[in-house]
Design an enzyme around this catalytic site. Structure first.
Site, PDB file in Angstrom:
ATOM      1  N   GLU A  17      12.005  11.317  47.055  1.00 26.30           N
ATOM      2  CA  GLU A  17      11.673  10.279  46.066  1.00 26.30           C
ATOM      3  C   GLU A  17      13.085   9.514  45.869  1.00 26.30           C
ATOM      4  OE1 GLU A  17       9.383  11.751  42.453  1.00 26.30           O
ATOM      5  OE2 GLU A  17      10.993  10.603  41.301  1.00 26.30           O
ATOM      6  N   THR A  48       9.097   5.457  43.021  1.00 32.71           N
ATOM      7  CA  THR A  48       8.585   5.693  41.613  1.00 32.71           C
ATOM      8  C   THR A  48       8.330   4.312  41.068  1.00 32.71           C
ATOM      9  OG1 THR A  48      10.869   5.485  40.529  1.00 32.71           O
ATOM     10  CG2 THR A  48      10.232   7.725  40.943  1.00 32.71           C
ATOM     11  N   TYR A  49       7.631   4.331  39.878  1.00 34.39           N
ATOM     12  CA  TYR A  49       6.918   3.158  39.287  1.00 34.39           C
ATOM     13  C   TYR A  49       7.394   3.192  38.140  1.00 34.39           C
ATOM     14  CZ  TYR A  49       3.628  -0.586  38.152  1.00 34.39           C
ATOM     15  OH  TYR A  49       2.985  -1.600  37.894  1.00 34.39           O
ATOM     16  N   ALA A  51       7.178   2.277  34.104  1.00 44.12           N
ATOM     17  CA  ALA A  51       6.261   1.661  33.371  1.00 44.12           C
ATOM     18  C   ALA A  51       6.845   0.485  32.359  1.00 44.12           C
ATOM     19  CB  ALA A  51       5.779   2.607  32.372  1.00 44.12           C
ATOM     20  N   HIS A  77       4.268   5.326  43.638  1.00 37.50           N
ATOM     21  CA  HIS A  77       3.648   6.158  42.615  1.00 37.50           C
ATOM     22  C   HIS A  77       3.040   4.947  41.769  1.00 37.50           C
ATOM     23  CE1 HIS A  77       6.952   9.498  42.111  1.00 37.50           C
ATOM     24  NE2 HIS A  77       6.625   9.076  43.500  1.00 37.50           N
ATOM     25  N   ASP A 109       5.418   7.530  31.825  1.00 39.60           N
ATOM     26  CA  ASP A 109       6.266   7.691  30.389  1.00 39.60           C
ATOM     27  C   ASP A 109       6.623   6.321  29.807  1.00 39.60           C
ATOM     28  OD1 ASP A 109       6.461  10.291  30.356  1.00 39.60           O
ATOM     29  OD2 ASP A 109       7.936  10.611  31.731  1.00 39.60           O
ATOM     30  N   HIS A 149       3.290  20.376  30.565  1.00 42.55           N
ATOM     31  CA  HIS A 149       3.649  19.111  30.329  1.00 42.55           C
ATOM     32  C   HIS A 149       4.221  18.906  28.718  1.00 42.55           C
ATOM     33  CE1 HIS A 149       3.283  14.932  28.862  1.00 42.55           C
ATOM     34  NE2 HIS A 149       3.743  14.670  30.060  1.00 42.55           N
ATOM     35  N   LYS A 165      -7.320  17.879  36.634  1.00 39.27           N
ATOM     36  CA  LYS A 165      -7.005  16.700  37.113  1.00 39.27           C
ATOM     37  C   LYS A 165      -6.534  16.963  38.725  1.00 39.27           C
ATOM     38  CE  LYS A 165      -2.305  15.959  36.648  1.00 39.27           C
ATOM     39  NZ  LYS A 165      -1.322  15.254  35.982  1.00 39.27           N
ATOM     40  N   GLN A 175       7.126  18.676  39.180  1.00 38.08           N
ATOM     41  CA  GLN A 175       8.139  18.239  38.295  1.00 38.08           C
ATOM     42  C   GLN A 175       9.309  19.174  38.770  1.00 38.08           C
ATOM     43  OE1 GLN A 175      10.138  15.818  37.314  1.00 38.08           O
ATOM     44  NE2 GLN A 175       8.788  15.342  35.610  1.00 38.08           N
TER      45      GLN A 175
HETATM   46  C1  LIG Z   1       6.069  14.162  40.916  1.00 39.10           C
HETATM   47  C2  LIG Z   1       6.129  13.344  39.713  1.00 39.10           C
HETATM   48  C3  LIG Z   1       6.497  11.896  39.723  1.00 39.10           C
HETATM   49  C4  LIG Z   1       6.608  11.158  38.621  1.00 39.10           C
HETATM   50  N1  LIG Z   1       6.714   9.732  38.861  1.00 39.10           N
HETATM   51  C5  LIG Z   1       6.551   8.771  37.752  1.00 39.10           C
HETATM   52  C6  LIG Z   1       6.871   7.492  37.908  1.00 39.10           C
HETATM   53  O1  LIG Z   1       6.903   7.097  39.076  1.00 39.10           O
HETATM   54  N2  LIG Z   1       6.913   6.801  36.493  1.00 39.10           N
HETATM   55  C7  LIG Z   1       6.726   7.343  35.445  1.00 39.10           C
HETATM   56  O2  LIG Z   1       6.802   6.639  34.444  1.00 39.10           O
HETATM   57  N3  LIG Z   1       6.572   8.496  35.288  1.00 39.10           N
HETATM   58  C8  LIG Z   1       6.582   9.468  36.469  1.00 39.10           C
HETATM   59  N4  LIG Z   1       6.450  10.793  36.362  1.00 39.10           N
HETATM   60  C9  LIG Z   1       6.549  11.366  34.884  1.00 39.10           C
HETATM   61  C10 LIG Z   1       5.081  11.425  34.411  1.00 39.10           C
HETATM   62  O3  LIG Z   1       4.431  10.034  34.420  1.00 39.10           O
HETATM   63  C11 LIG Z   1       5.008  12.032  32.931  1.00 39.10           C
HETATM   64  O4  LIG Z   1       5.279  13.479  33.158  1.00 39.10           O
HETATM   65  C12 LIG Z   1       3.905  11.737  32.073  1.00 39.10           C
HETATM   66  O5  LIG Z   1       4.252  11.951  30.675  1.00 39.10           O
HETATM   67  C13 LIG Z   1       2.561  12.472  32.498  1.00 39.10           C
HETATM   68  O6  LIG Z   1       2.013  12.060  33.525  1.00 39.10           O
HETATM   69  P1  LIG Z   1       0.791  12.910  34.257  1.00 39.10           P
HETATM   70  O7  LIG Z   1       0.116  11.950  35.239  1.00 39.10           O
HETATM   71  O8  LIG Z   1       1.023  14.235  34.525  1.00 39.10           O
HETATM   72  O9  LIG Z   1      -0.250  12.638  33.109  1.00 39.10           O
HETATM   73  P2  LIG Z   1      -1.717  13.369  32.591  1.00 39.10           P
HETATM   74  O10 LIG Z   1      -2.335  14.235  33.629  1.00 39.10           O
HETATM   75  O11 LIG Z   1      -2.539  12.143  31.942  1.00 39.10           O
HETATM   76  O12 LIG Z   1      -1.213  14.095  31.250  1.00 39.10           O
HETATM   77  C14 LIG Z   1      -0.470  13.404  30.237  1.00 39.10           C
HETATM   78  C15 LIG Z   1      -0.691  14.585  28.856  1.00 39.10           C
HETATM   79  O13 LIG Z   1      -2.021  14.184  28.499  1.00 39.10           O
HETATM   80  C16 LIG Z   1      -2.676  15.598  28.327  1.00 39.10           C
HETATM   81  N5  LIG Z   1      -4.206  15.443  28.690  1.00 39.10           N
HETATM   82  C17 LIG Z   1      -4.624  15.177  30.156  1.00 39.10           C
HETATM   83  N6  LIG Z   1      -5.904  15.268  30.097  1.00 39.10           N
HETATM   84  C18 LIG Z   1      -6.329  15.179  28.877  1.00 39.10           C
HETATM   85  C19 LIG Z   1      -7.542  15.096  28.098  1.00 39.10           C
HETATM   86  N7  LIG Z   1      -8.613  15.266  28.950  1.00 39.10           N
HETATM   87  N8  LIG Z   1      -7.417  15.361  27.071  1.00 39.10           N
HETATM   88  C20 LIG Z   1      -6.297  15.618  26.165  1.00 39.10           C
HETATM   89  N9  LIG Z   1      -5.298  15.584  26.694  1.00 39.10           N
HETATM   90  C21 LIG Z   1      -5.261  15.416  28.070  1.00 39.10           C
HETATM   91  C22 LIG Z   1      -1.808  16.598  29.391  1.00 39.10           C
HETATM   92  O14 LIG Z   1      -1.942  17.799  28.942  1.00 39.10           O
HETATM   93  C23 LIG Z   1      -0.456  16.049  29.154  1.00 39.10           C
HETATM   94  O15 LIG Z   1       0.046  16.290  27.883  1.00 39.10           O
HETATM   95  C24 LIG Z   1       6.190  11.581  37.328  1.00 39.10           C
HETATM   96  C25 LIG Z   1       6.233  13.250  37.232  1.00 39.10           C
HETATM   97  C26 LIG Z   1       6.048  13.965  38.230  1.00 39.10           C
HETATM   98  C27 LIG Z   1       5.956  15.373  38.243  1.00 39.10           C
END
Ligand SMILES: Cc1cc2nc3c(=O)[nH]c(=O)nc-3n(C[C@H](O)[C@H](O)[C@H](O)COP(=O)(O)OP(=O)(O)OC[C@H]3O[C@@H](n4cnc5c(N)ncnc54)[C@H](O)[C@@H]3O)c2cc1C
Length: 286
Positions: A17, A48-49, A51, A77, A109, A149, A165, A175
């Site tokens: 990555e 990565t992307y 925000a 991403h 994020d 998370h 998901k 992560q």
């Molecule tokens: C491999 C990897 C690559 C990444 N690449 C990037 C990147 O390129 N750019 C960047 O900005 N960030 C990146 N991140 C970080 C990631 O975007 C953050 O960890 C972000 O805070 C959560 O993203 P997610 O897609 O897991 O979110 P989600 O799956 O949407 O979850 C986010 C939060 O919402 C909660 N949630 C989910 N569904 C529900 C629901 N139905 N009701 C209530 N709560 C819910 C979850 O428990 C969690 O606390 C990466 C992380 C990983 C592991």
């Protein structure tokens, strides 16, 4: 170009990555890093992307550059925070036009160096996946958080959200974490919830305690106390690096033994530690 789902069905993958650099110096470093690491022929390379900010356009630029100049599958991403449905559509169409087969669908994020973003048209990563599934024929990956998370109200609630998901995706990438048991337990929790897709562990080569501390504060998770002390107490950078690399080698070996479908390296846009790891692990450069 074979999609990541296709690659995973053929055998164990390994991947890198990278993130869009913010400065000219960073751009030069990324170029040198790629010169060192790409000859190892990774199965795929993810970009990565950011925000908000200029790194959004940069992701597309780097993806295009790699798509045209390497043999690896490229995984952009895509984060939905702060984005409208139309913006997402416009970007994904550009990826599809250049032959991209996979997307890592994320919530994203808040940016650290610019104004906070409001939520976009998609509230969670699951909403983005649903949109991509309906409108595109892509292989889709998601983020997995083996220790939960950091923003979740509890680990058990988060496991429910994560399993809902991950179930809808083709593969997940975790992560980074530092103890093989976090991966094994998480995979068990997913299996209990009938989630069987490949979950690729993310590995960050460990050498610099200050950097690890910063990363853990951002991403959540824990660092083994004993390893922390060993690295901190080492007298020079070379010894710190040796201890960190040894730990990462053991972790990769344990993960492969535990049946991990691949290894996703987070080189932090540097080559030194990851290249050392690859050499110890007998990955060959061509
Ligand atoms: C491999 C990897 C690559 C990444 N690449 C990037 C990147 O390129 N750019 C960047 O900005 N960030 C990146 N991140 C970080 C990631 O975007 C953050 O960890 C972000 O805070 C959560 O993203 P997610 O897609 O897991 O979110 P989600 O799956 O949407 O979850 C986010 C939060 O919402 C909660 N949630 C989910 N569904 C529900 C629901 N139905 N009701 C209530 N709560 C819910 C979850 O428990 C969690 O606390 C990466 C992380 C990983 C592991």
């Amino acid at each position: 170009m074979t999609s990541i789902s296709g690659l995973l069905s053929q055998g164990t993958t390994f991947s890198f990555e990278f993130y869009p650099p913010r400065t000219e110096k960073g751009a030069k470093q990324l170029m040198t890093t790629m010169e060192h690491l790409l000859p190892y022929n990774p199965s795929f390379i993810s970009i990565t992307y950011g925000a908000g900010g200029s790194s959004r356009e940069q992701t597309l630029e780097i993806v295009k550059e790699l798509k045209y100049n390497t043999r690896s599958t490229i995984l952009p991403h895509l984060t939905c925070i702060g984005h409208t449905r139309n913006e997402i559509e416009e970007l994904v169409n550009q990826y599809v036009d250049i032959g991209i087969t996979d997307i890592l669908a994320l919530h994203g994020d808040q940016p650290r160096n610019s104004a906070p973003l409001t939520e976009g048209d998609f509230k969670f990563a699951t909403d983005l996946i649903e949109f991509l599934r309906i409108n595109y024929d892509l292989s889709l990956g998601v983020a997995a958080h083996t220790e939960g998370h950091p923003a979740a109200s509890s680990y058990s609630t988060d496991l429910e959200h994560q399993s809902s998901k991950i179930r809808t995706a083709d593969f997940a990438i975790t992560q980074f974490f530092f103890d093989v048991n976090h991966y094994i337990l998480f995979r068990e929790e997913m299996k209990k919830r009938k989630v069987f897709i490949p979950i690729i562990p993310g590995i960050i080569p460990v050498t610099n305690p200050a950097e690890i501390d910063r990363m853990i504060r951002l991403a959540g998770g824990t660092f083994p106390q004993k390893l922390w002390e060993e690295i901190n107490n080492a007298s020079d950078q070379e010894s710190k690096q040796r201890i960190g690399i040894n730990h990462s080698i053991q972790l990769v070996k344990q993960l492969l033994k535990a049946g991990a479908p691949g290894i996703h390296f987070y080189p932090m846009n540097r080559w030194q530690e990851t290249e050392q790891l690859l050499q110890y692990l007998d990955f060959n450069s061509h």
